[in-house]
Design an enzyme around this catalytic site. Structure first.
Site, PDB file in Angstrom:
ATOM      1  N   ASP A 116       0.989  -1.110  -0.180  1.00 38.07           N
ATOM      2  CA  ASP A 116      -0.325  -0.289  -0.114  1.00 38.07           C
ATOM      3  C   ASP A 116       0.506   1.634  -0.093  1.00 38.07           C
ATOM      4  O   ASP A 116       0.780   1.747   1.398  1.00 38.07           O
ATOM      5  CB  ASP A 116      -1.002  -0.243   1.381  1.00 38.07           C
ATOM      6  CG  ASP A 116      -1.746  -0.952   1.275  1.00 38.07           C
ATOM      7  OD1 ASP A 116      -0.791  -1.959   1.370  1.00 38.07           O
ATOM      8  OD2 ASP A 116      -2.917  -0.941   0.924  1.00 38.07           O
ATOM      9  N   ASP A 159      -2.004  -2.710  -4.372  1.00 39.34           N
ATOM     10  CA  ASP A 159      -1.882  -1.247  -3.735  1.00 39.34           C
ATOM     11  C   ASP A 159      -0.573  -0.386  -3.934  1.00 39.34           C
ATOM     12  O   ASP A 159      -0.333   0.168  -2.742  1.00 39.34           O
ATOM     13  CB  ASP A 159      -2.736  -0.711  -2.444  1.00 39.34           C
ATOM     14  CG  ASP A 159      -4.221  -1.466  -3.049  1.00 39.34           C
ATOM     15  OD1 ASP A 159      -4.791  -2.201  -3.912  1.00 39.34           O
ATOM     16  OD2 ASP A 159      -4.591  -1.547  -1.390  1.00 39.34           O
ATOM     17  N   TYR A 178      -2.052   4.398  -6.380  1.00 42.77           N
ATOM     18  CA  TYR A 178      -3.553   4.887  -5.444  1.00 42.77           C
ATOM     19  C   TYR A 178      -4.035   6.249  -6.850  1.00 42.77           C
ATOM     20  O   TYR A 178      -4.461   7.304  -6.857  1.00 42.77           O
ATOM     21  CB  TYR A 178      -2.861   5.770  -4.524  1.00 42.77           C
ATOM     22  CG  TYR A 178      -2.817   4.501  -3.144  1.00 42.77           C
ATOM     23  CD1 TYR A 178      -2.213   4.141  -2.828  1.00 42.77           C
ATOM     24  CD2 TYR A 178      -4.744   4.218  -2.342  1.00 42.77           C
ATOM     25  CE1 TYR A 178      -2.233   2.298  -1.837  1.00 42.77           C
ATOM     26  CE2 TYR A 178      -4.354   3.511  -1.756  1.00 42.77           C
ATOM     27  CZ  TYR A 178      -3.423   2.498  -1.594  1.00 42.77           C
ATOM     28  OH  TYR A 178      -3.343   1.558  -0.321  1.00 42.77           O
ATOM     29  N   ASN A 226      -6.702  -3.797  -4.936  1.00 48.90           N
ATOM     30  CA  ASN A 226      -8.078  -2.991  -5.360  1.00 48.90           C
ATOM     31  C   ASN A 226      -7.658  -1.944  -5.717  1.00 48.90           C
ATOM     32  O   ASN A 226      -8.718  -1.639  -6.659  1.00 48.90           O
ATOM     33  CB  ASN A 226      -8.655  -3.324  -4.057  1.00 48.90           C
ATOM     34  CG  ASN A 226      -8.360  -2.750  -2.783  1.00 48.90           C
ATOM     35  OD1 ASN A 226      -7.296  -2.939  -2.255  1.00 48.90           O
ATOM     36  ND2 ASN A 226      -9.362  -0.727  -2.360  1.00 48.90           N
ATOM     37  N   HIS A 256      -2.856  -9.299  -1.847  1.00 50.82           N
ATOM     38  CA  HIS A 256      -3.090  -8.254  -1.112  1.00 50.82           C
ATOM     39  C   HIS A 256      -4.553  -8.002   0.392  1.00 50.82           C
ATOM     40  O   HIS A 256      -4.017  -7.882   1.338  1.00 50.82           O
ATOM     41  CB  HIS A 256      -4.041  -7.491  -2.008  1.00 50.82           C
ATOM     42  CG  HIS A 256      -4.312  -5.767  -1.563  1.00 50.82           C
ATOM     43  ND1 HIS A 256      -3.273  -5.853  -1.493  1.00 50.82           N
ATOM     44  CD2 HIS A 256      -5.232  -5.217  -1.676  1.00 50.82           C
ATOM     45  CE1 HIS A 256      -3.732  -3.299  -1.105  1.00 50.82           C
ATOM     46  NE2 HIS A 256      -4.944  -3.946  -0.928  1.00 50.82           N
ATOM     47  N   HIS A 277     -11.326  -3.815   6.771  1.00 50.92           N
ATOM     48  CA  HIS A 277     -11.549  -4.875   5.677  1.00 50.92           C
ATOM     49  C   HIS A 277     -11.483  -5.698   6.227  1.00 50.92           C
ATOM     50  O   HIS A 277     -11.035  -7.297   5.957  1.00 50.92           O
ATOM     51  CB  HIS A 277      -9.894  -4.892   4.994  1.00 50.92           C
ATOM     52  CG  HIS A 277      -9.601  -3.229   4.376  1.00 50.92           C
ATOM     53  ND1 HIS A 277     -10.686  -2.645   3.275  1.00 50.92           N
ATOM     54  CD2 HIS A 277      -8.745  -2.449   4.526  1.00 50.92           C
ATOM     55  CE1 HIS A 277     -10.388  -1.879   3.211  1.00 50.92           C
ATOM     56  NE2 HIS A 277      -9.041  -1.629   3.675  1.00 50.92           N
ATOM     57  N   HIS A 289      -3.204  -4.412   2.461  1.00 53.32           N
ATOM     58  CA  HIS A 289      -4.725  -3.646   2.280  1.00 53.32           C
ATOM     59  C   HIS A 289      -4.954  -3.112   3.414  1.00 53.32           C
ATOM     60  O   HIS A 289      -5.966  -2.607   3.305  1.00 53.32           O
ATOM     61  CB  HIS A 289      -5.205  -4.872   2.015  1.00 53.32           C
ATOM     62  CG  HIS A 289      -6.826  -4.722   1.340  1.00 53.32           C
ATOM     63  ND1 HIS A 289      -7.254  -3.570   0.899  1.00 53.32           N
ATOM     64  CD2 HIS A 289      -7.701  -5.521   1.606  1.00 53.32           C
ATOM     65  CE1 HIS A 289      -8.532  -3.961   0.384  1.00 53.32           C
ATOM     66  NE2 HIS A 289      -9.191  -4.489   1.108  1.00 53.32           N
ATOM     67  N   HIS A 320      -3.972  -0.615   6.653  1.00 49.84           N
ATOM     68  CA  HIS A 320      -3.004   0.272   6.999  1.00 49.84           C
ATOM     69  C   HIS A 320      -1.959  -0.159   7.840  1.00 49.84           C
ATOM     70  O   HIS A 320      -2.649   1.036   8.432  1.00 49.84           O
ATOM     71  CB  HIS A 320      -3.661   1.681   6.199  1.00 49.84           C
ATOM     72  CG  HIS A 320      -4.371   1.228   4.204  1.00 49.84           C
ATOM     73  ND1 HIS A 320      -5.173   2.009   4.011  1.00 49.84           N
ATOM     74  CD2 HIS A 320      -3.861   0.925   3.655  1.00 49.84           C
ATOM     75  CE1 HIS A 320      -5.171   1.911   3.190  1.00 49.84           C
ATOM     76  NE2 HIS A 320      -4.398   1.035   2.786  1.00 49.84           N
TER      77      HIS A 320
HETATM   78 FE   LIG Z   1      -6.301  -2.347  -0.508  1.00 51.18          FE
END
Ligand SMILES: [Fe+2]
Length: 414
Positions: free
Chosen positions: A136, A163, A166, A196, A280, A290, A317, A319
């Site tokens: 991420d 990720d 972004y 994602n 992820h 999540h 995923h 953070h």
């Molecule tokens: Fe993510």
């Protein structure tokens, strides 16, 4: 912060940070044929894929390289492509595979035969080997801090469990991300899987998923007998690394499931005693963010990883940072993988600060801070994992791992 990062000129100015081998100035004065967003990745035995982008569509996809600066004894020709996303037209994306290369060796190279010269070091062929791990990542001030921390200490291969930019459909943000990571990604192999934020579908307007990710971040899926850039594997110095896709089919009988089955069966633990898996959406997660999103994939694939004695599963995923003990089916199990969530690279959405209370017994360390992880694999039986937060340089969390392939009790019960 979000607005700040949408201005390419400012991005260029503020990404001239003091990293190592490939900083260029001034970035905005590059000609259309000059290489931009240069990076490398592993591409099969003793081979590396060099990737860069030019504004000029007619630049040849050629890399010259050698072991002495300014002296290029070898050259390879590859191919280029571009993609369209709504009204955005990408630059020409060049992909050139070079090799065979010697392990643990510094190579100098030029893309398209043009200046500047870049350099990278190939991973060693034998232990020890060190991985830097960040999920991420994004492109914020925290990202910059994370990359500075990563670049401050030596490592061999960079692993990213999804990720990346972004960009979230704003395609120029893929370009600014490529520029941001170039100093590190052009000097050590970057191996990534998708999250994602790489899906980038828009109902009616753009139905194809992973358009930019697949066009820009070609990984060695063909070299590992996969039929999709979304899942693949590779070997580094006695470690077999498997990259899985959380957002493509994974059910029993799917292409990914069948490929994973065959890939795991094909691992020779005498040659690669260690197996790492990156994906992820975490299968184990005690953060409130999540929750449960990796559960169906876990239920489908966890037994495969357990049966084949995978040593460690690294996810993004969420953070924050979290490390679990060895786990199988929600219980501590000495023959299961160690699970780590490391989605703390510096994304623009901020940290996931709230964890379940009380902490589940299988969760051993958790903290909502930006940072990065390192896995130093010392030999066939022992590795050392560390996690550092960006706010200081000390090791915040660490553990020693013993490879499951060296465990008599786990192999006896397999
Ligand atoms: Fe993510």
């Amino acid at each position: 912060m979000k607005i700040f990062w949408q201005y390419p000129l400012l991005i260029s100015i503020f990404t001239i940070w003091g990293s190592t081998e490939s900083t260029r100035w001034p970035l905005n004065f590059l000609s259309d044929s000059d290489p931009q967003q240069v990076r490398i990745s592993l591409a099969g035995k003793n081979q590396v894929l060099v990737s860069w982008i030019t504004s000029d569509k007619n630049v040849e996809s050629v890399v010259v390289y050698g072991k002495v600066s300014g002296k290029y004894d070898n050259s390879s020709v590859g191919q280029s492509s571009s993609y369209q996303y709504l009204t955005y037209n990408s630059g020409e994306i060049h992909q050139v595979k070079i090799g065979p290369l010697e392990p643990g060796t510094l190579y100098y190279y030029r893309c398209g035969g043009a200046t500047p010269e870049f350099s990278f070091r190939t991973p060693p062929s034998v232990f020890p080997v060190e991985f830097a791990v960040v999920g991420d990542l994004g492109q914020t001030e925290w990202t910059k801090s994370t990359l500075q921390h990563v670049g401050a200490m030596p490592y061999d291969v960079f692993l990213l469990p999804g990720d990346l930019s972004y960009a979230d459909t704003e395609q120029p943000l893929w370009d600014s991300f490529g520029t941001l990571v170039e100093p590190l990604a052009s000097s050590r192999p970057w191996m990534v899987t998708q999250g994602n934020h790489e899906i980038e579908t828009i109902p009616v307007l753009h139905s194809q998923s992973f358009t930019a990710y697949n066009a820009r971040w070609l990984m060695p899926y063909q070299e590992s007998q996969s039929t999709s850039n979304l899942y693949y594997s590779f070997d580094v110095s006695g470690v077999h690394v498997i990259m899985l896709g959380s957002y493509t089919d994974f059910e029993v009988g799917s292409d990914q499931y069948t490929w994973l089955q065959a890939d795991l069966k094909g691992v020779d633990r005498t040659k690669t005693p260690w197996i790492l898996v990156l994906l992820h959406a975490p299968w184990y997660n005690s953060n409130l963010a999540h929750q449960g999103e990796g559960e169906s994939m876990r239920k489908t694939m966890e037994n495969m990883l357990f049966r084949e004695r995978v040593d460690m599963v690294l996810a993004g995923h969420v953070h924050a940072y979290e490390r679990f003990t060895r786990v199988y089916d929600n219980n501590a199990n000495e023959c299961g993988p160690v699970y780590v969530t490391i989605g703390d690279g510096g994304n623009r959405e901020g940290l996931a600060t709230t964890f379940e209370s009380p902490s589940p017994s299988i969760s051993l360390y958790r903290e909502a801070s930006f940072g990065h992880g390192r896995l130093r694999v010392l030999n066939s039986s022992h590795a050392h994992w560390t996690w550092r937060r960006n706010n200081d340089t000390t090791v915040a969390d660490e553990m020693w791992l013993k490879s499951l392939s060296s465990s008599d009790s786990c192999n006896g019960s397999a």
